[in-house]
Design a protein around this motif. Structure first.
Motif, PDB file in Angstrom:
ATOM      1  N   ARG A 129       0.841  -1.599  -0.568  1.00 44.19           N
ATOM      2  CA  ARG A 129      -0.016  -0.173  -0.232  1.00 44.19           C
ATOM      3  C   ARG A 129       1.121   1.320  -0.194  1.00 44.19           C
ATOM      4  NH1 ARG A 129      -2.452   3.967   3.638  1.00 44.19           N
ATOM      5  NH2 ARG A 129      -4.397   4.467   2.984  1.00 44.19           N
ATOM      6  N   ALA A 130       1.551   1.380   0.785  1.00 35.76           N
ATOM      7  CA  ALA A 130       3.141   2.171   0.446  1.00 35.76           C
ATOM      8  C   ALA A 130       3.437   2.537  -0.902  1.00 35.76           C
ATOM      9  CB  ALA A 130       3.631   2.490   1.984  1.00 35.76           C
ATOM     10  N   LEU A 131       3.885   1.169  -1.560  1.00 33.55           N
ATOM     11  CA  LEU A 131       4.256   1.455  -2.263  1.00 33.55           C
ATOM     12  C   LEU A 131       3.725   2.342  -3.700  1.00 33.55           C
ATOM     13  CD1 LEU A 131       6.433  -1.557  -2.188  1.00 33.55           C
ATOM     14  CD2 LEU A 131       7.404   0.485  -3.246  1.00 33.55           C
ATOM     15  N   GLU A 132       2.056   2.028  -3.598  1.00 38.15           N
ATOM     16  CA  GLU A 132       1.062   2.534  -4.766  1.00 38.15           C
ATOM     17  C   GLU A 132       1.118   3.893  -4.304  1.00 38.15           C
ATOM     18  OE1 GLU A 132      -1.849  -0.455  -3.439  1.00 38.15           O
ATOM     19  OE2 GLU A 132      -1.188  -2.123  -4.747  1.00 38.15           O
ATOM     20  N   LEU A 133       1.003   3.944  -2.157  1.00 36.74           N
ATOM     21  CA  LEU A 133       0.632   5.631  -2.079  1.00 36.74           C
ATOM     22  C   LEU A 133       1.472   6.159  -2.826  1.00 36.74           C
ATOM     23  CD1 LEU A 133      -0.636   5.508   0.759  1.00 36.74           C
ATOM     24  CD2 LEU A 133      -1.935   6.345  -0.866  1.00 36.74           C
ATOM     25  N   VAL A 134       2.530   5.651  -2.984  1.00 43.03           N
ATOM     26  CA  VAL A 134       4.149   7.230  -3.841  1.00 43.03           C
ATOM     27  C   VAL A 134       4.052   6.790  -5.112  1.00 43.03           C
ATOM     28  CG1 VAL A 134       5.193   7.029  -1.122  1.00 43.03           C
ATOM     29  CG2 VAL A 134       6.114   5.538  -3.128  1.00 43.03           C
ATOM     30  N   GLY A 135       3.502   5.791  -5.504  1.00 39.46           N
ATOM     31  CA  GLY A 135       3.462   5.980  -7.332  1.00 39.46           C
ATOM     32  C   GLY A 135       4.851   5.411  -7.358  1.00 39.46           C
ATOM     33  N   MET A 136       5.644   4.054  -6.647  1.00 35.32           N
ATOM     34  CA  MET A 136       6.471   3.391  -6.721  1.00 35.32           C
ATOM     35  C   MET A 136       6.246   1.930  -7.069  1.00 35.32           C
ATOM     36  SD  MET A 136       9.630   5.709  -7.437  1.00 35.32           S
ATOM     37  CE  MET A 136      10.030   4.188  -6.878  1.00 35.32           C
ATOM     38  N   ALA A 137       5.124   1.011  -7.011  1.00 36.73           N
ATOM     39  CA  ALA A 137       4.518  -0.389  -6.941  1.00 36.73           C
ATOM     40  C   ALA A 137       5.466  -0.673  -7.858  1.00 36.73           C
ATOM     41  CB  ALA A 137       2.936  -0.721  -6.485  1.00 36.73           C
ATOM     42  N   GLY A 138       5.034  -0.378  -9.486  1.00 31.57           N
ATOM     43  CA  GLY A 138       6.182  -0.853 -10.583  1.00 31.57           C
ATOM     44  C   GLY A 138       7.180  -0.903 -10.442  1.00 31.57           C
ATOM     45  N   ARG A 139       8.046  -0.044  -9.927  1.00 30.90           N
ATOM     46  CA  ARG A 139       9.581  -0.505  -9.535  1.00 30.90           C
ATOM     47  C   ARG A 139      10.185  -0.939  -8.486  1.00 30.90           C
ATOM     48  NH1 ARG A 139      11.866   3.828 -12.585  1.00 30.90           N
ATOM     49  NH2 ARG A 139      14.076   2.908 -11.758  1.00 30.90           N
ATOM     50  N   ALA A 140       9.265  -1.995  -7.468  1.00 32.24           N
ATOM     51  CA  ALA A 140       9.837  -2.329  -6.196  1.00 32.24           C
ATOM     52  C   ALA A 140      10.677  -3.023  -6.547  1.00 32.24           C
ATOM     53  CB  ALA A 140       8.164  -3.686  -6.011  1.00 32.24           C
ATOM     54  N   LYS A 141      10.862  -4.093  -7.754  1.00 28.78           N
ATOM     55  CA  LYS A 141      12.065  -4.809  -7.951  1.00 28.78           C
ATOM     56  C   LYS A 141      13.337  -3.867  -8.186  1.00 28.78           C
ATOM     57  CE  LYS A 141       9.012  -8.639  -8.258  1.00 28.78           C
ATOM     58  NZ  LYS A 141       8.729 -10.476  -9.770  1.00 28.78           N
ATOM     59  N   GLY A 149      16.851  10.941  -7.707  1.00 24.50           N
ATOM     60  CA  GLY A 149      16.321  11.834  -6.602  1.00 24.50           C
ATOM     61  C   GLY A 149      14.584  11.680  -6.083  1.00 24.50           C
ATOM     62  N   GLY A 150      14.200  12.167  -7.097  1.00 30.33           N
ATOM     63  CA  GLY A 150      12.684  12.148  -6.841  1.00 30.33           C
ATOM     64  C   GLY A 150      11.916  10.873  -6.641  1.00 30.33           C
ATOM     65  N   GLN A 151      12.958   9.909  -7.423  1.00 28.71           N
ATOM     66  CA  GLN A 151      12.469   8.784  -6.895  1.00 28.71           C
ATOM     67  C   GLN A 151      12.936   7.992  -5.092  1.00 28.71           C
ATOM     68  OE1 GLN A 151      13.608   7.016 -10.258  1.00 28.71           O
ATOM     69  NE2 GLN A 151      11.409   7.107 -11.391  1.00 28.71           N
ATOM     70  N   HIS A 152      13.641   8.443  -5.321  1.00 25.44           N
ATOM     71  CA  HIS A 152      14.449   8.440  -3.907  1.00 25.44           C
ATOM     72  C   HIS A 152      13.615   8.879  -3.109  1.00 25.44           C
ATOM     73  CE1 HIS A 152      18.352   7.965  -1.638  1.00 25.44           C
ATOM     74  NE2 HIS A 152      17.751   7.168  -1.001  1.00 25.44           N
ATOM     75  N   GLN A 153      13.136  10.218  -3.229  1.00 21.97           N
ATOM     76  CA  GLN A 153      12.513  10.433  -2.151  1.00 21.97           C
ATOM     77  C   GLN A 153      11.237   9.920  -1.641  1.00 21.97           C
ATOM     78  OE1 GLN A 153      13.651  12.599  -0.145  1.00 21.97           O
ATOM     79  NE2 GLN A 153      12.311  13.854   0.573  1.00 21.97           N
ATOM     80  N   ARG A 154      10.378   9.444  -2.934  1.00 24.16           N
ATOM     81  CA  ARG A 154       9.077   8.314  -2.578  1.00 24.16           C
ATOM     82  C   ARG A 154       9.425   7.563  -1.918  1.00 24.16           C
ATOM     83  NH1 ARG A 154       5.640   8.420  -9.248  1.00 24.16           N
ATOM     84  NH2 ARG A 154       6.650  10.972  -9.288  1.00 24.16           N
ATOM     85  N   VAL A 155      10.172   7.210  -2.238  1.00 25.19           N
ATOM     86  CA  VAL A 155      11.193   5.492  -1.494  1.00 25.19           C
ATOM     87  C   VAL A 155      11.278   5.842   0.182  1.00 25.19           C
ATOM     88  CG1 VAL A 155      13.101   3.436  -1.188  1.00 25.19           C
ATOM     89  CG2 VAL A 155      12.125   4.037  -3.400  1.00 25.19           C
TER      90      VAL A 155
END
Length: 261
Positions: A129-141, A149-155
């Motif tokens: 759920r946390a991954l989906e909230l920040v739009g990073m579920a597709g990058r989980a692996k 940098g922006g993606q890192h902050q989302r993580v």
């Protein structure tokens, strides 16, 4: 002096008469700061005003030389229930150079609840759920080292959200982050606030977070200079002596060439 939010219950953060020193330099000079339950408070001010020190003091990472700190109505020296608190530091160091996947980093946000025991179904659902909230579920692996940098902050924010905290403390979450990521983070934060979370943010500009802010506490030289609603920050009548005004809907911090987005 900070003005506490109305309500009968104890605030989730209460700093009273807080002084702190870094090296030999006084950084906090007697600030009062409260965050009520379900409230979103932004700390604003110029560089060196004491914003980051204040939030680090609020979680005990910077010791007070004098003053009092309570979390959820409990003095810091007796507070033990850290799973109720989620902390997002400034970017740049967390997970840097670590060969970990996005999911592994976000999963580490559940450790305070389980003391290194294997994650169960509830934990995995919270991480997803946390991954989906920040739009990073597709990058989980993916490896965190491959992220912008922006993606890192989302993580980093997803890691804090995975712990399902009642209090979320974020130190400059929008700094150096592209506009698309800023809006994603604002949506994720809106979801947490809707579920009842309390939030303390360090910001230079409110940007997309402005609609979520209940109070803005402006620091200057380690003191609370004023407390205002976001819409008051650009009103000269509220701060006639300021040479620097923070605008709620001001432009996103400019991304210089070569800076991560």
């Amino acid at each position: 002096m900070d003005v506490p939010a109305p309500g009968g219950s104890a605030p989730v953060i209460s700093l009273r008469g807080a002084h702190a020193v870094l090296g030999a330099r006084p950084v906090l000079r007697g600030i009062d700061l409260t965050v009520g339950r379900g409230e979103v408070v932004a700390l604003l001010g110029a560089n060196g005003s004491g914003k980051s020190t204040a939030v680090r003091a609020a979680i005990g990472r910077v010791p007070l030389t004098s003053g009092e700190l309570e979390l959820f109505g409990t003095p810091l020296r007796r507070f033990r229930d850290w799973r109720r608190v989620g902390y997002v530091p400034q970017r740049s160091t967390a997970a840097a150079g670590v060969p970990a996947t996005v999911r592994e980093v976000v999963s580490s946000g559940r450790l305070a609840r389980h003391r290194l025991r294997p994650l169960g179904r509830t934990d995995r659902a919270a991480v997803q759920r946390a991954l989906e909230l920040v739009g990073m579920a597709g990058r989980a692996k993916d490896s965190v080292s491959a992220l912008s940098g922006g993606q890192h902050q989302r993580v980093l924010i997803a890691r804090a959200l995975a712990g399902e905290p009642e209090l979320l403390i974020m130190d400059e979450p929008l700094a150096g982050v592209d506009l698309a990521s800023q809006h994603v983070l604002a949506d994720a934060l809106r979801d947490q606030v809707a579920s009842g979370a309390s939030v303390l943010l360090v910001l230079h500009e409110l940007g997309p977070l402005a609609p979520l802010i209940d109070r803005s506490v402006v620091l200057r030289d380690g003191r609370v200079e004023r407390v205002a609603r976001p819409e008051q920050l650009h009103d000269p009548a509220c701060h006639p002596h300021d040479s620097e005004v923070v605008h709620p809907a001001s432009a996103v911090p400019r991304i210089e060439t070569g800076q991560l987005s």
